[in-house]
Design a protein around this motif. Structure first.
Motif, PDB file in Angstrom:
ATOM      1  N   LEU A  31       0.831  -1.203   0.000  1.00 33.89           N
ATOM      2  CA  LEU A  31       0.000   0.000   0.000  1.00 33.89           C
ATOM      3  C   LEU A  31       0.864   1.251   0.000  1.00 33.89           C
ATOM      4  CD1 LEU A  31      -2.773   1.415   0.227  1.00 33.89           C
ATOM      5  CD2 LEU A  31      -2.598   1.159   2.717  1.00 33.89           C
ATOM      6  N   SER A  32       1.920   1.257   0.805  1.00 34.87           N
ATOM      7  CA  SER A  32       2.791   2.443   0.895  1.00 34.87           C
ATOM      8  C   SER A  32       3.428   2.767  -0.457  1.00 34.87           C
ATOM      9  CB  SER A  32       3.884   2.215   1.939  1.00 34.87           C
ATOM     10  OG  SER A  32       3.331   1.977   3.210  1.00 34.87           O
ATOM     11  N   SER A  33       3.944   1.736  -1.143  1.00 33.47           N
ATOM     12  CA  SER A  33       4.586   1.978  -2.438  1.00 33.47           C
ATOM     13  C   SER A  33       3.556   2.399  -3.475  1.00 33.47           C
ATOM     14  CB  SER A  33       5.357   0.740  -2.903  1.00 33.47           C
ATOM     15  OG  SER A  33       4.484  -0.349  -3.125  1.00 33.47           O
ATOM     16  N   TRP A  34       2.344   1.839  -3.396  1.00 36.07           N
ATOM     17  CA  TRP A  34       1.281   2.202  -4.331  1.00 36.07           C
ATOM     18  C   TRP A  34       0.878   3.663  -4.159  1.00 36.07           C
ATOM     19  CZ3 TRP A  34      -3.826   3.796  -3.500  1.00 36.07           C
ATOM     20  CH2 TRP A  34      -4.673   3.773  -4.623  1.00 36.07           C
ATOM     21  N   GLY A  48       2.994  15.414  -0.411  1.00 34.88           N
ATOM     22  CA  GLY A  48       3.074  14.104   0.246  1.00 34.88           C
ATOM     23  C   GLY A  48       2.225  14.016   1.495  1.00 34.88           C
ATOM     24  N   ASN A  49       1.457  15.073   1.782  1.00 37.19           N
ATOM     25  CA  ASN A  49       0.645  15.072   3.006  1.00 37.19           C
ATOM     26  C   ASN A  49      -0.471  14.029   2.957  1.00 37.19           C
ATOM     27  OD1 ASN A  49       2.150  17.134   4.116  1.00 37.19           O
ATOM     28  ND2 ASN A  49       0.815  18.750   3.345  1.00 37.19           N
ATOM     29  N   LEU A  50      -1.111  13.887   1.785  1.00 36.00           N
ATOM     30  CA  LEU A  50      -2.170  12.873   1.673  1.00 36.00           C
ATOM     31  C   LEU A  50      -1.582  11.478   1.829  1.00 36.00           C
ATOM     32  CD1 LEU A  50      -5.111  12.141   1.160  1.00 36.00           C
ATOM     33  CD2 LEU A  50      -4.650  12.237  -1.304  1.00 36.00           C
ATOM     34  N   THR A  51      -0.373  11.295   1.329  1.00 34.27           N
ATOM     35  CA  THR A  51       0.319  10.013   1.479  1.00 34.27           C
ATOM     36  C   THR A  51       0.501   9.677   2.950  1.00 34.27           C
ATOM     37  OG1 THR A  51       1.482  10.314  -0.608  1.00 34.27           O
ATOM     38  CG2 THR A  51       2.445   8.756   0.962  1.00 34.27           C
ATOM     39  N   MET A  52       0.948  10.653   3.731  1.00 32.89           N
ATOM     40  CA  MET A  52       1.136  10.428   5.166  1.00 32.89           C
ATOM     41  C   MET A  52      -0.188  10.164   5.869  1.00 32.89           C
ATOM     42  SD  MET A  52       4.206  13.046   6.264  1.00 32.89           S
ATOM     43  CE  MET A  52       3.711  14.474   5.299  1.00 32.89           C
ATOM     44  N   LEU A  53      -1.246  10.850   5.431  1.00 29.21           N
ATOM     45  CA  LEU A  53      -2.555  10.652   6.034  1.00 29.21           C
ATOM     46  C   LEU A  53      -3.078   9.244   5.754  1.00 29.21           C
ATOM     47  CD1 LEU A  53      -5.112  11.496   7.458  1.00 29.21           C
ATOM     48  CD2 LEU A  53      -5.793  12.774   5.410  1.00 29.21           C
ATOM     49  N   LEU A  54      -2.961   8.793   4.514  1.00 29.14           N
ATOM     50  CA  LEU A  54      -3.423   7.442   4.166  1.00 29.14           C
ATOM     51  C   LEU A  54      -2.602   6.374   4.874  1.00 29.14           C
ATOM     52  CD1 LEU A  54      -4.125   7.934   0.363  1.00 29.14           C
ATOM     53  CD2 LEU A  54      -5.824   7.564   2.169  1.00 29.14           C
ATOM     54  N   THR A  55      -1.342   6.657   5.096  1.00 26.75           N
ATOM     55  CA  THR A  55      -0.502   5.723   5.859  1.00 26.75           C
ATOM     56  C   THR A  55      -1.006   5.593   7.292  1.00 26.75           C
ATOM     57  OG1 THR A  55       1.422   6.246   4.496  1.00 26.75           O
ATOM     58  CG2 THR A  55       1.847   5.247   6.641  1.00 26.75           C
ATOM     59  N   ALA A  56      -1.423   6.712   7.889  1.00 23.82           N
ATOM     60  CA  ALA A  56      -1.981   6.671   9.241  1.00 23.82           C
ATOM     61  C   ALA A  56      -3.277   5.870   9.269  1.00 23.82           C
ATOM     62  CB  ALA A  56      -2.223   8.098   9.744  1.00 23.82           C
ATOM     63  N   VAL A  57      -4.110   6.032   8.246  1.00 27.14           N
ATOM     64  CA  VAL A  57      -5.355   5.255   8.156  1.00 27.14           C
ATOM     65  C   VAL A  57      -5.031   3.762   8.088  1.00 27.14           C
ATOM     66  CG1 VAL A  57      -7.346   4.726   6.702  1.00 27.14           C
ATOM     67  CG2 VAL A  57      -6.695   7.107   7.098  1.00 27.14           C
ATOM     68  N   ALA A  58      -4.032   3.403   7.279  1.00 29.32           N
ATOM     69  CA  ALA A  58      -3.660   1.989   7.128  1.00 29.32           C
ATOM     70  C   ALA A  58      -3.170   1.402   8.449  1.00 29.32           C
ATOM     71  CB  ALA A  58      -2.580   1.849   6.056  1.00 29.32           C
ATOM     72  N   VAL A  59      -2.401   2.167   9.201  1.00 20.76           N
ATOM     73  CA  VAL A  59      -1.923   1.686  10.503  1.00 20.76           C
ATOM     74  C   VAL A  59      -3.116   1.443  11.434  1.00 20.76           C
ATOM     75  CG1 VAL A  59      -0.585   2.259  12.561  1.00 20.76           C
ATOM     76  CG2 VAL A  59       0.332   2.766  10.288  1.00 20.76           C
ATOM     77  N   GLY A  60      -4.083   2.364  11.414  1.00 25.14           N
ATOM     78  CA  GLY A  60      -5.284   2.186  12.227  1.00 25.14           C
ATOM     79  C   GLY A  60      -6.033   0.924  11.853  1.00 25.14           C
ATOM     80  N   ALA A 182     -11.472   7.935  -0.588  1.00 24.37           N
ATOM     81  CA  ALA A 182     -12.487   7.226   0.192  1.00 24.37           C
ATOM     82  C   ALA A 182     -12.141   5.747   0.206  1.00 24.37           C
ATOM     83  CB  ALA A 182     -13.883   7.434  -0.410  1.00 24.37           C
ATOM     84  N   GLY A 183     -12.620   5.061   1.223  1.00 22.87           N
ATOM     85  CA  GLY A 183     -12.332   3.635   1.275  1.00 22.87           C
ATOM     86  C   GLY A 183     -12.978   2.955   2.466  1.00 22.87           C
ATOM     87  N   TYR A 184     -12.767   1.661   2.537  1.00 18.46           N
ATOM     88  CA  TYR A 184     -13.169   0.896   3.712  1.00 18.46           C
ATOM     89  C   TYR A 184     -12.182  -0.232   3.911  1.00 18.46           C
ATOM     90  CZ  TYR A 184     -15.258  -2.541   0.453  1.00 18.46           C
ATOM     91  OH  TYR A 184     -15.464  -3.469  -0.540  1.00 18.46           O
ATOM     92  N   CYS A 185     -12.122  -0.701   5.140  1.00 17.68           N
ATOM     93  CA  CYS A 185     -11.324  -1.872   5.459  1.00 17.68           C
ATOM     94  C   CYS A 185     -12.252  -2.905   6.083  1.00 17.68           C
ATOM     95  CB  CYS A 185     -10.194  -1.524   6.425  1.00 17.68           C
ATOM     96  SG  CYS A 185      -9.018  -2.877   6.678  1.00 17.68           S
ATOM     97  N   PHE A 215      -0.226  -4.329   3.824  1.00 20.16           N
ATOM     98  CA  PHE A 215      -1.299  -4.463   2.849  1.00 20.16           C
ATOM     99  C   PHE A 215      -0.659  -4.630   1.472  1.00 20.16           C
ATOM    100  CE2 PHE A 215      -3.940  -2.359   6.102  1.00 20.16           C
ATOM    101  CZ  PHE A 215      -5.068  -3.170   6.051  1.00 20.16           C
ATOM    102  N   ILE A 216      -1.018  -5.716   0.765  1.00 14.10           N
ATOM    103  CA  ILE A 216      -0.459  -6.035  -0.544  1.00 14.10           C
ATOM    104  C   ILE A 216      -1.536  -5.838  -1.613  1.00 14.10           C
ATOM    105  CG2 ILE A 216       0.659  -7.800  -1.948  1.00 14.10           C
ATOM    106  CD1 ILE A 216       2.303  -6.878   0.482  1.00 14.10           C
ATOM    107  N   LEU A 217      -1.173  -5.186  -2.710  1.00 15.43           N
ATOM    108  CA  LEU A 217      -2.107  -4.959  -3.807  1.00 15.43           C
ATOM    109  C   LEU A 217      -2.506  -6.299  -4.428  1.00 15.43           C
ATOM    110  CD1 LEU A 217      -3.554  -2.904  -5.669  1.00 15.43           C
ATOM    111  CD2 LEU A 217      -1.511  -2.948  -7.120  1.00 15.43           C
ATOM    112  N   THR A 218      -3.807  -6.624  -4.371  1.00 12.38           N
ATOM    113  CA  THR A 218      -4.285  -7.890  -4.925  1.00 12.38           C
ATOM    114  C   THR A 218      -5.196  -7.696  -6.135  1.00 12.38           C
ATOM    115  OG1 THR A 218      -5.932  -7.880  -3.135  1.00 12.38           O
ATOM    116  CG2 THR A 218      -4.047  -9.337  -2.883  1.00 12.38           C
TER     117      THR A 218
END
Length: 358
Positions: A31-34, A48-60, A182-185, A215-218
């Protein structure tokens, strides 16, 4: 080597194929590389701010996935003895998930306003941690089902602050079409993160690999089938439905031509929408005589799911109006939602016009 675009079919073979590919893949895309690749391709001058924000979402999401798996052993099942702003009993995991996302999003220093299902009021981030985004989220959708092991999930939408704004509730009270992501987990038999970056971008699916903690791109490009064989609705409310909803469900059961559609309803929006995205069909949560404005919340349920479905080639309407065009006036505002395959939802739209129902 990134996974190929996959068109989803009811067979579910694509899921097994993707899993087999991942076992042989020695160059997985995380996910990070994507996210970084998306930034380089679509906004090379971005901060790169949105990148950092999405990374925080992924950690959550990783944290909550782990908590959900261990909930029974850790004594986290059951009620917490309180209610949220919706009047719903809060589960222990509801509160844990909410705290985790609030803390991670605040510490990312990318957010100015947070809107959570579990909080009565908007959370305005202090100046020391303030950033340029608004995040609306349901930290644990479907949590009423968690004690019986049903899939649950986190839903989120992200807006940029309006130009010149320091961050107020008005930055969140905007149509969903203005979201930048937008997204969901979904936390179930596997942990899947479905994400789109708005503006007509593709929908991509990532699966959490527990052995890597990543998270791996599938599926690089999720495409909702144009028509489906499944409809999803809580038929316990049928006595209170309006005419368009009754007629549509009747057509699903007793079509003039062809086989009837199958009913599948989990009662967890993330699980029901996930199936609809992959297999096609329709998901309905209409307004009715008991809930005149519907039950799903626009900001952190309706809008994110609508953007995902539409960017995957489907439709999402509230009756005769696209969900993404609705103008919210309250942070916990509710709305009817009909989403899924183009053909199926277009029929729902036509029936609303036929009966003159908004």
């Amino acid at each position: 080597m990134a996974p190929k675009t996959m068109k989803h079919s009811p067979s579910g073979n694509h899921i097994m194929d993707a899993a087999a590919q991942e076992l042989e893949n020695t160059d997985p895309e995380t996910l990070s590389s994507w996210i970084l690749m998306q930034q380089r391709e679509k906004a090379p001058d971005a901060s790169g701010n949105l990148t950092m924000l999405l990374t925080a979402v992924a950690v959550g999401c990783k944290f909550v996935a782990s908590a959900v798996r261990k909930a029974g052993l850790a004594g986290m099942l059951g009620l917490a003895g309180s209610e949220n702003v919706q009047g719903e009993d809060q589960k222990k995991l509801d509160i844990l998930a909410n705290d985790v996302f609030i803390n991670l999003l605040t510490k990312s220093k990318q957010c100015a306003v947070l809107i959570s299902e579990e909080n009565d009021d908007p959370i305005i981030i202090d100046q020391a941690h303030k950033g340029g985004y608004v995040v609306t989220f349901d930290p644990l959708d479907g949590s009423s089902n968690i004690d019986c092991g049903v899939s649950v999930g986190t839903i989120f939408g992200i807006y940029r602050l309006r130009e010149g704004s320091e961050g107020t509730v008005d930055d969140a009270l905007r149509p969903g079409k203005e979201m930048v992501a937008a997204g969901y987990c979904m936390y179930g038999s596997s942990c899947c993160l479905m994400i789109t970056l708005g503006g007509g971008s593709d929908v991509s699916c990532f699966t959490l690999d527990p052995s890597l903690g990543e998270f791996i791109l599938t599926t690089e490009k999720v495409e909702c089938p144009a028509v489906g064989k499944i409809y999803s609705v809580n038929e316990g409310n049928a006595a209170n439905w309006n005419a368009p909803t009754k007629e549509y469900v009747e057509e699903c059961k007793f079509p003039e031509n062809g086989k009837p559609k199958s009913l599948r309803y989990v009662g967890s929006m993330v699980a029901d929408v996930h199936r609809t995205l992959l297999y096609g069909g329709s998901f309905l949560y209409p307004a009715d005589a008991k809930s005149k404005h519907g039950k799903l919340r626009l900001l952190y349920e309706g809008n994110p799911m609508a953007m995902l479905v539409e960017n995957a080639g489907g439709l999402a309407v509230s009756g005769t109006t696209p969900v993404l065009e609705l103008q919210p006036t309250l942070i916990h505002e509710r709305c009817p939602v009909f989403l899924g395959s183009q053909t199926d939802v277009q029929r729902i739209l036509d029936l609303h016009h036929k009966h003159g129902v908004q």
